[in-house]
Design a protein around this motif. Structure first.
Motif, short mmCIF file in Angstrom:
data_model
loop_
_atom_site.label_atom_id
_atom_site.label_comp_id
_atom_site.label_asym_id
_atom_site.label_seq_id
_atom_site.Cartn_x
_atom_site.Cartn_y
_atom_site.Cartn_z
N PHE A 67 0.86 -1.11 -0.05
CA PHE A 67 0.12 0.07 0.10
C PHE A 67 0.95 1.31 -0.02
CE2 PHE A 67 -2.30 3.42 2.22
CZ PHE A 67 -3.64 3.53 1.34
N ARG A 68 0.74 2.03 -1.01
CA ARG A 68 1.66 3.07 -1.35
C ARG A 68 1.18 4.34 -0.23
NH1 ARG A 68 6.58 3.27 -3.11
NH2 ARG A 68 6.27 1.89 -4.32
N LEU A 69 1.89 4.73 0.83
CA LEU A 69 1.36 5.60 1.61
C LEU A 69 1.59 7.15 1.20
CD1 LEU A 69 2.58 4.29 4.89
CD2 LEU A 69 0.32 4.12 4.25
N THR A 70 2.76 7.00 0.47
CA THR A 70 3.06 8.29 -0.19
C THR A 70 3.86 8.06 -1.22
OG1 THR A 70 5.28 8.85 0.92
CG2 THR A 70 3.35 9.56 2.00
N PRO A 71 4.48 8.75 -2.19
CA PRO A 71 5.29 8.35 -3.41
C PRO A 71 6.42 7.82 -2.87
CG PRO A 71 4.27 10.59 -3.95
CD PRO A 71 4.00 10.30 -2.40
N THR A 72 6.97 8.21 -1.66
CA THR A 72 8.35 7.61 -1.18
C THR A 72 8.25 6.65 -0.03
OG1 THR A 72 8.55 9.45 0.32
CG2 THR A 72 9.78 9.75 -1.90
N SER A 73 7.10 6.02 0.23
CA SER A 73 6.91 5.25 1.40
C SER A 73 5.77 4.17 1.12
CB SER A 73 6.67 5.84 3.02
OG SER A 73 5.24 6.54 2.58
N VAL A 74 6.11 2.88 1.55
CA VAL A 74 5.13 1.97 1.22
C VAL A 74 4.86 0.84 2.26
CG1 VAL A 74 6.90 0.52 0.36
CG2 VAL A 74 4.54 0.10 -0.05
N LEU A 75 3.79 0.73 2.57
CA LEU A 75 3.56 -0.71 3.68
C LEU A 75 3.16 -1.81 2.99
CD1 LEU A 75 3.03 -0.92 6.68
CD2 LEU A 75 0.57 -0.44 6.50
N LYS A 76 3.65 -2.71 3.73
CA LYS A 76 3.63 -4.42 2.88
C LYS A 76 3.17 -5.28 3.95
CE LYS A 76 7.45 -3.38 -0.02
NZ LYS A 76 8.72 -3.82 -0.72
N ALA A 77 2.35 -6.28 3.42
CA ALA A 77 1.98 -7.41 4.17
C ALA A 77 1.96 -8.53 3.43
CB ALA A 77 0.51 -7.23 5.06
N GLU A 78 2.45 -9.71 3.87
CA GLU A 78 2.54 -11.00 3.14
C GLU A 78 2.28 -12.10 3.79
OE1 GLU A 78 5.74 -11.65 0.03
OE2 GLU A 78 6.44 -13.13 1.58
N TRP A 79 1.61 -13.35 3.44
CA TRP A 79 1.47 -14.58 4.06
C TRP A 79 2.22 -15.62 3.02
CZ3 TRP A 79 -0.69 -18.72 1.88
CH2 TRP A 79 -0.71 -19.97 2.63
N SER A 80 3.16 -16.28 3.62
CA SER A 80 3.77 -17.22 2.64
C SER A 80 3.69 -18.61 3.25
CB SER A 80 5.30 -16.96 2.41
OG SER A 80 6.04 -16.83 3.33
N HIS A 81 3.75 -19.73 2.45
CA HIS A 81 3.91 -21.26 2.97
C HIS A 81 5.03 -21.90 2.14
CE1 HIS A 81 2.53 -25.12 4.25
NE2 HIS A 81 2.54 -25.37 2.98
N THR A 82 5.92 -22.41 3.03
CA THR A 82 6.98 -23.04 2.35
C THR A 82 7.11 -24.49 2.66
OG1 THR A 82 8.58 -21.13 2.38
CG2 THR A 82 9.59 -23.24 2.46
N GLU A 83 7.35 -25.25 1.71
CA GLU A 83 7.51 -26.80 2.11
C GLU A 83 8.85 -27.23 1.56
OE1 GLU A 83 4.18 -29.32 0.82
OE2 GLU A 83 2.87 -28.05 1.50
#
Length: 420
Positions: free
Chosen positions: A372-388
């Protein structure tokens, strides 16, 4: 290396004292990651959570000495590459650049190599969507930095701008191993690092337009152990009929290992403004650490909706089948009680170490997340990953008495990245 840094420091002081133009910028990521498993994954991630895996802080100074001459110095504070509990302040970039013509660029100093699409900007999390670049691909090369020379030529042919870059240089780096029962130099278990002198030479071709980019590269790495010769193999020593062990101490030695590396990547815009990104890398190691021979690839889809950019990707990494079979043979090798001078307990412990030194990989990861681009120079990220993991994964620090086969790891990541 130190002489090169002193030279660049002197150059910067001379430029700032004169009429050179300079710009200063910075970047950083505050990243949190937590898994559902009690053991470490990717050195730092477990069920206790960590800010260490993805957090970084950096600054960059760019000098324009004249229309032809310039210099760049970039420093960063990040987890140490040769220790699991400390942080290091290092120079990522420290080079002088010269443009004899608009379409030629020569750089001398410490450079980041043009390996994968995001290798050169991997520390600047605000420049890509992923919470974490797929480790199955971005961990393959023995080093991403060299102190050396880069020459590139750019030309335009209709739709695309083409850049051909040749480079050569050397660097000190560390290869991490994890001993489940013991380390190479200690009877206690845990991680240990082998320091290497690495020389890398390569040729990379990149084509790009406004929306798309394609890259292919061929590289050759010459690696030497700073502490002495390299173990060339893990020979089997027979003790009695049907009984023996893989020898991790008395092996054939070599002075260096030549490692070919090939890279391929593309990022294209599909109908509906969907971005498809895919990258592939492969390297081959002919030594006792032949498990480092592997290929890695991923395929990602993303689309921007205003300030949101959701994405999904699938990544895979695998060592050759022959290496995985050798790992299973070493890891499963056990000797019964033996008369002196043999110690069955010591031999069996050494077999775990021999398997760990082989250092192979067999795993896949599926991930979904959003930025999610908060400003042109900052970004918030969220991720779920599954590894096997399959047969084994050396990204996993398996608990004592077990191994990394058939592990299932869920990781939740949340990060804030910025530039200024």
């Amino acid at each position: 290396m130190k002489n090169g840094y002193l030279f660049l420091l002197a150059l910067c002081q001379a430029c700032t004292a004169g009429a050179a133009e300079w710009t200063w910028s910075g970047f950083g990521t505050l990243g949190y990651a937590q898994s559902n498993q009690p053991y470490k994954y990717q050195r730092f991630i477990d069920d206790q959570g960590t800010f260490t895996r993805d957090s970084i802080l950096g600054t960059q100074l760019d000098l324009k000495i004249s229309p032809q001459w310039g210099a760049t110095v970039q420093a960063r504070l990040a987890p140490a590459e040769d220790h699991d509990t400390s942080w290091d302040a290092t120079l990522s970039w420290a080079f002088v650049s010269w443009r004899p013509e608009d379409d030629w660029l020569v750089r001398v100093g410490k450079l980041r190599l043009p390996l994968m699409l995001n290798t050169e900007n991997r520390d600047v999390g605000a420049t890509y969507e992923f919470a974490r670049l797929p480790v199955e691909v971005y961990s393959i090369a023995p080093t991403t930095d060299v102190i050396g020379l880069s020459i590139s030529k750019t030309w335009m042919t209709g739709r695309f701008d083409w850049t051909l870059e040749a480079y050569t240089g050397e660097m000190e780096t560390s290869v991490r191993y994890y001993g489940r029962e013991r380390r190479l130099d200690s009877a206690t278990h845990g991680s240990f690092f082998i320091d290497m002198d690495v020389r890398s030479t390569g040729l990379v071709l990149t084509a790009r337009d406004i929306d798309n980019v394609f890259r292919v590269g061929v590289h050759e790495v010459d690696a030497q152990n700073k502490s002495g010769a390299l173990h060339a193999d893990l020979p089997f020593r027979s003790i009695a009929p049907g009984i023996g062990y893989y020898d991790v101490i008395n092996t054939r030695l070599v002075d260096n290992v030549i490692i070919p590396v090939q890279t391929l990547g593309a990022s294209v815009i599909l109908p509906g403004d969907v971005k498809l990104t895919s990258e592939y890398a492969r390297m081959r190691v002919s030594s006792a650490s032949e498990g480092l021979s592997r290929w890695g690839a991923y395929l990602a889809l993303s689309r921007q909706f205003g300030n949101w950019t959701p994405y999904v990707y699938y990544a895979r990494m695998k060592s050759p089948d022959g290496v995985l079979e050798k790992y299973k043979a070493i890891n499963g090798n056990r000797v019964p009680a033996l008369p002196p001078p043999y110690s069955a307990a010591a031999i069996n412990q050494s077999q775990k170490l021999a398997a760990d030194i082989l250092n192979p990989y067999d795993q896949w990861t599926g991930a979904m997340g959003t930025s999610f681009r908060l400003t042109p120079t900052s970004v918030l990220k969220a991720e779920w990953s599954h590894t096997e993991s399959g047969v084994v994964s050396s990204f996993i620090d398996a608990p004592r008495g077990s191994d990394s086969a058939n592990r299932h790891i869920n990781v939740f990541s949340l990060s804030y990245s910025f530039t200024f």
